[in-house]
Design a protein around this motif. Structure first.
Motif, PDB file in Angstrom:
ATOM      1  N   ASN A 289     -19.531   0.663 -15.256  1.00 29.85           N
ATOM      2  CA  ASN A 289     -19.507   1.730 -14.258  1.00 29.85           C
ATOM      3  C   ASN A 289     -18.595   2.860 -14.757  1.00 29.85           C
ATOM      4  O   ASN A 289     -17.384   2.658 -14.908  1.00 29.85           O
ATOM      5  CB  ASN A 289     -18.986   1.167 -12.930  1.00 29.85           C
ATOM      6  CG  ASN A 289     -18.898   2.218 -11.847  1.00 29.85           C
ATOM      7  OD1 ASN A 289     -19.479   3.294 -11.955  1.00 29.85           O
ATOM      8  ND2 ASN A 289     -18.141   1.919 -10.801  1.00 29.85           N
ATOM      9  N   ASP A 334     -22.392  -4.087  -5.742  1.00 32.79           N
ATOM     10  CA  ASP A 334     -23.623  -3.575  -6.352  1.00 32.79           C
ATOM     11  C   ASP A 334     -23.387  -3.038  -7.773  1.00 32.79           C
ATOM     12  O   ASP A 334     -24.213  -3.244  -8.662  1.00 32.79           O
ATOM     13  CB  ASP A 334     -24.246  -2.483  -5.480  1.00 32.79           C
ATOM     14  CG  ASP A 334     -24.800  -3.047  -4.175  1.00 32.79           C
ATOM     15  OD1 ASP A 334     -25.121  -4.255  -4.146  1.00 32.79           O
ATOM     16  OD2 ASP A 334     -24.900  -2.285  -3.192  1.00 32.79           O
ATOM     17  N   THR A 335     -22.276  -2.318  -7.968  1.00 28.87           N
ATOM     18  CA  THR A 335     -22.025  -1.790  -9.321  1.00 28.87           C
ATOM     19  C   THR A 335     -21.661  -2.919 -10.274  1.00 28.87           C
ATOM     20  O   THR A 335     -21.995  -2.868 -11.463  1.00 28.87           O
ATOM     21  CB  THR A 335     -20.916  -0.717  -9.334  1.00 28.87           C
ATOM     22  OG1 THR A 335     -19.687  -1.295  -8.868  1.00 28.87           O
ATOM     23  CG2 THR A 335     -21.297   0.473  -8.474  1.00 28.87           C
ATOM     24  N   HIS A 337     -22.903  -5.920 -10.005  1.00 25.69           N
ATOM     25  CA  HIS A 337     -24.248  -6.465 -10.229  1.00 25.69           C
ATOM     26  C   HIS A 337     -24.887  -5.759 -11.435  1.00 25.69           C
ATOM     27  O   HIS A 337     -25.433  -6.393 -12.347  1.00 25.69           O
ATOM     28  CB  HIS A 337     -25.055  -6.237  -8.940  1.00 25.69           C
ATOM     29  CG  HIS A 337     -26.451  -6.757  -8.958  1.00 25.69           C
ATOM     30  ND1 HIS A 337     -27.036  -7.332  -7.858  1.00 25.69           N
ATOM     31  CD2 HIS A 337     -27.413  -6.769  -9.921  1.00 25.69           C
ATOM     32  CE1 HIS A 337     -28.281  -7.674  -8.144  1.00 25.69           C
ATOM     33  NE2 HIS A 337     -28.533  -7.336  -9.390  1.00 25.69           N
ATOM     34  N   GLN A 338     -24.774  -4.436 -11.470  1.00 23.14           N
ATOM     35  CA  GLN A 338     -25.343  -3.647 -12.567  1.00 23.14           C
ATOM     36  C   GLN A 338     -24.589  -3.891 -13.872  1.00 23.14           C
ATOM     37  O   GLN A 338     -25.196  -4.029 -14.943  1.00 23.14           O
ATOM     38  CB  GLN A 338     -25.311  -2.158 -12.227  1.00 23.14           C
ATOM     39  CG  GLN A 338     -25.992  -1.263 -13.258  1.00 23.14           C
ATOM     40  CD  GLN A 338     -27.453  -1.629 -13.470  1.00 23.14           C
ATOM     41  OE1 GLN A 338     -28.221  -1.725 -12.513  1.00 23.14           O
ATOM     42  NE2 GLN A 338     -27.861  -1.844 -14.723  1.00 23.14           N
ATOM     43  N   SER A 339     -23.252  -3.946 -13.796  1.00 25.64           N
ATOM     44  CA  SER A 339     -22.444  -4.214 -14.996  1.00 25.64           C
ATOM     45  C   SER A 339     -22.852  -5.548 -15.619  1.00 25.64           C
ATOM     46  O   SER A 339     -22.990  -5.669 -16.842  1.00 25.64           O
ATOM     47  CB  SER A 339     -20.951  -4.246 -14.646  1.00 25.64           C
ATOM     48  OG  SER A 339     -20.459  -2.956 -14.363  1.00 25.64           O
ATOM     49  N   ASN A 341     -25.752  -7.126 -15.344  1.00 31.20           N
ATOM     50  CA  ASN A 341     -27.074  -7.030 -15.967  1.00 31.20           C
ATOM     51  C   ASN A 341     -27.025  -6.260 -17.287  1.00 31.20           C
ATOM     52  O   ASN A 341     -27.731  -6.604 -18.245  1.00 31.20           O
ATOM     53  CB  ASN A 341     -28.054  -6.359 -15.007  1.00 31.20           C
ATOM     54  CG  ASN A 341     -28.469  -7.270 -13.865  1.00 31.20           C
ATOM     55  OD1 ASN A 341     -28.444  -8.494 -14.011  1.00 31.20           O
ATOM     56  ND2 ASN A 341     -28.806  -6.689 -12.734  1.00 31.20           N
ATOM     57  N   ASP A 342     -26.196  -5.222 -17.342  1.00 30.09           N
ATOM     58  CA  ASP A 342     -26.062  -4.437 -18.573  1.00 30.09           C
ATOM     59  C   ASP A 342     -25.557  -5.310 -19.721  1.00 30.09           C
ATOM     60  O   ASP A 342     -26.046  -5.211 -20.855  1.00 30.09           O
ATOM     61  CB  ASP A 342     -25.093  -3.267 -18.365  1.00 30.09           C
ATOM     62  CG  ASP A 342     -25.659  -2.183 -17.461  1.00 30.09           C
ATOM     63  OD1 ASP A 342     -26.894  -2.119 -17.305  1.00 30.09           O
ATOM     64  OD2 ASP A 342     -24.863  -1.398 -16.906  1.00 30.09           O
ATOM     65  N   ASP A 426     -33.685  -9.708 -11.527  1.00 27.82           N
ATOM     66  CA  ASP A 426     -32.806  -9.476 -12.677  1.00 27.82           C
ATOM     67  C   ASP A 426     -31.936 -10.712 -12.877  1.00 27.82           C
ATOM     68  O   ASP A 426     -31.964 -11.649 -12.069  1.00 27.82           O
ATOM     69  CB  ASP A 426     -31.952  -8.215 -12.491  1.00 27.82           C
ATOM     70  CG  ASP A 426     -31.155  -8.213 -11.206  1.00 27.82           C
ATOM     71  OD1 ASP A 426     -30.542  -9.253 -10.891  1.00 27.82           O
ATOM     72  OD2 ASP A 426     -31.136  -7.179 -10.501  1.00 27.82           O
TER      73      ASP A 426
END
Length: 548
Positions: A289, A334-335, A337-339, A341-342, A426
């Motif tokens: 992020n 949520d962020t 969650h994205q970290s 997956n990245d 994901d």
């Protein structure tokens, strides 16, 4: 006069480089200095007895977040049986609030703050030779009557002045060897204590080569470099990596903590030539992020980091361990969650999902109130909630962490996960849902065998998903046999009786080892698992498709 250096390690396999450095630097007082290593899992009575029996006049403890409560309890009992003994402490857990520690621990004589090699030597001169007085020793805080005096931090020393500590390797048999070729860090990550020491110092490379050769000659299984960002100086890193490549003994593994986005083409080209398992890399990503990265004062080129991780991954010879930290500023559920997956997309060999620890002396400790970071009162001062993350969400992330440890980081479900994860939205969602299933079934508080973990995963697929379980079971069977020749077949494995004669004939005709296993899978594929040949990175058996 006897001075005892005491380390209380988290596990027996660990060793404490700091106390060995202190003893080595004061070798002129060798006859007076005793070194003891204990673990926090040992009975306290056993340690009390050993320290009492040592006859030490001064006892110095090395203090970290994993042992400080244990050490406090020990000292409070030790002072009762050794009332005339002076007690000192050192290490990061007492250096940054020495006065507070001494106020809370009236049993203590003083604290060595910061680097301890020269300070410890000065204390030896004071206690053994009667030289100078405590007020003349820099790098200490001490008690005099009802007062606590802090003499300030000592100037940083030349790293090459510290003698090599591993001349007697027999002391470290079956234990991890830690090695230091630099101190300090060029970065200012707010959660890390290394950022406080801005003066980067490097050990003389000729010394380093000589010492690495000692490890190589003695065929040490693993050497872990404790340098905070090993590749922050290109020439230094290249010289060491070249040396271990050119002098590889086929056995020793070297562990480095690096910044992947600092890797240059020349370094990666060198890595591509290395024996599988010669080195392993630990890479701190922490978050993807951008707002979080800025807030923690971290400098990272995420695109370049991903490129370098993927490039190294393509070599198939280097274990890569990537880290994430939950609970950082501006990182909500949520962020994160994205970290996750990245980083998962980069296919690390291990993905460590850690939780922010608000360390004493760190910038994060000073900024915690600003960010609403609430953390545990006692060490390891782990985050409970932030302005962006509730405690309930922390608990959910803990469950995700547990599933990642069991199913991903164990390396025992590799092909199973490769098949299953794409069925979900994901990767994070897969582990999140699996964790929720564990909670719902009451499995999360129970210790499970490896086989039971497979059975629970199959149970989850049958009850909670539309995934074809027959295919999943075959993937699981493949992963199971990759690790070992099972003494008992899993309940979900198809019967092999119809193939027994063909398998027996193949074994006889091809002189297959008794330790090997041959499995006929549902799709008719026959695979030979050879446990005498293993992948040096994954430790999985060598496999070969054969015809019966």
């Amino acid at each position: 006069m006897k001075i005892l250096l005491a380390a209380c390690n988290a596990k027996y396999i660990h060793s404490n480089l700091a106390v060995y450095d202190l003893k080595a630097y004061s070798s002129d007082y060798d006859e007076h200095v005793i070194l003891r290593e204990y673990t926090i899992n040992q009975p306290k009575d056993e340690i009390l007895k050993d320290i009492y029996s040592s006859g030490a006049d001064v006892v110095c403890f090395s203090c970290y977040i994993w042992n400080i409560s244990f050490v406090r309890e020990l000292i409070r009992d030790l002072v009762k049986i050794l009332p005339k003994t002076a007690f000192w402490a050192g290490g990061p857990e007492v250096s940054y609030d020495a006065e507070k520690f001494l106020t809370e621990m009236p049993e203590m004589t003083g604290v060595m703050v910061g680097e301890g090699e020269k300070t410890f030597h000065d204390l030896l001169e004071f206690y053994i030779d009667g030289k100078d007085s405590l007020e003349e020793i820099s790098g200490i805080a001490y008690r005099t009557g009802d007062k606590i005096i802090h003499n300030g931090w000592r100037e940083l020393m030349d790293l090459s002045a510290i003698p090599f500590v591993y001349e007697h390797l027999e002391k470290f048999e079956n234990r991890i060897i830690y090695y230091e070729s630099s101190r300090g860090c060029p970065f200012s990550c707010s959660y890390c204590l290394s950022s406080i020491d801005k003066k980067l110092r490097f050990r003389d490379l000729e010394l380093v080569k000589k010492e690495l050769q000692f490890f190589l000659d003695h065929r040490v299984p693993q050497v872990k470099f404790v340098d905070r960002t090993f590749n922050c100086k290109h020439e230094h890193a290249m010289t060491i990596w070249k040396y271990i490549l050119e002098h590889d003994n086929g056995v020793t593994n070297f562990h480095f903590e690096i910044s992947a986005d600092l890797l240059r083409e020349e370094e990666m080209e060198l890595m591509s030539q290395m024996r599988p398992g010669l080195i392993q890399l630990e890479i701190g990503v922490q978050s993807t992020n951008p707002e979080t990265i800025r807030a923690i004062h971290r400098h990272m080129d995420l695109k370049k980091l991903e490129h370098c991780v993927n490039r190294v991954h393509s070599f198939r010879n280097i274990h890569q361990h990537l880290d994430l930290i939950a609970g950082l500023p501006y990182e909500d559920y949520d962020t994160f969650h994205q970290s996750f997956n990245d980083v998962y997309r980069m296919k690390p060999d291990q993905l460590q999902l850690g939780f922010l620890k608000v360390l004493k002396g760190s910038l994060m400790q000073k900024e915690a109130e600003v960010y609403g970071i609430v953390y545990k009162e006692k060490e390891p001062y782990e985050v409970l909630s932030t302005n962006w993350l509730t405690y309930g969400e922390v608990l959910k992330l803990k469950m995700v962490e547990s599933m990642v440890e069991v199913y991903y980081n164990s390396g025992q479900f590799w092909h199973t996960l490769e098949y299953l994860v794409p069925f979900e939205k994901d990767a994070f969602t897969f582990y999140e849902k699996l964790g929720s299933f564990y909670e719902k079934k009451g499995y999360s508080e129970i210790s499970h065998s490896r086989m039971r973990r497979y059975e629970i995963l199959l149970e989850y697929l049958q009850e909670e998903t539309d995934v074809p379980t027959e295919v999943a079971a075959q993937k699981m069977l493949y992963d199971l046999y990759l690790r070992e020749k099972l003494k008992k077949r899993p309940v979900f494995a198809p019967d092999q009786k119809q193939y027994e004669t063909a398998v027996w004939n193949y074994r006889k005709n091809n002189q297959v080892s008794k330790t090997a296993h041959i499995e006929v899978f549902e799709n008719g594929t026959v695979i030979l698992f050879d446990y005498e040949k293993r992948d040096p990175l994954s430790n999985n058996a060598y496999t070969e498709v054969v015809q019966l």
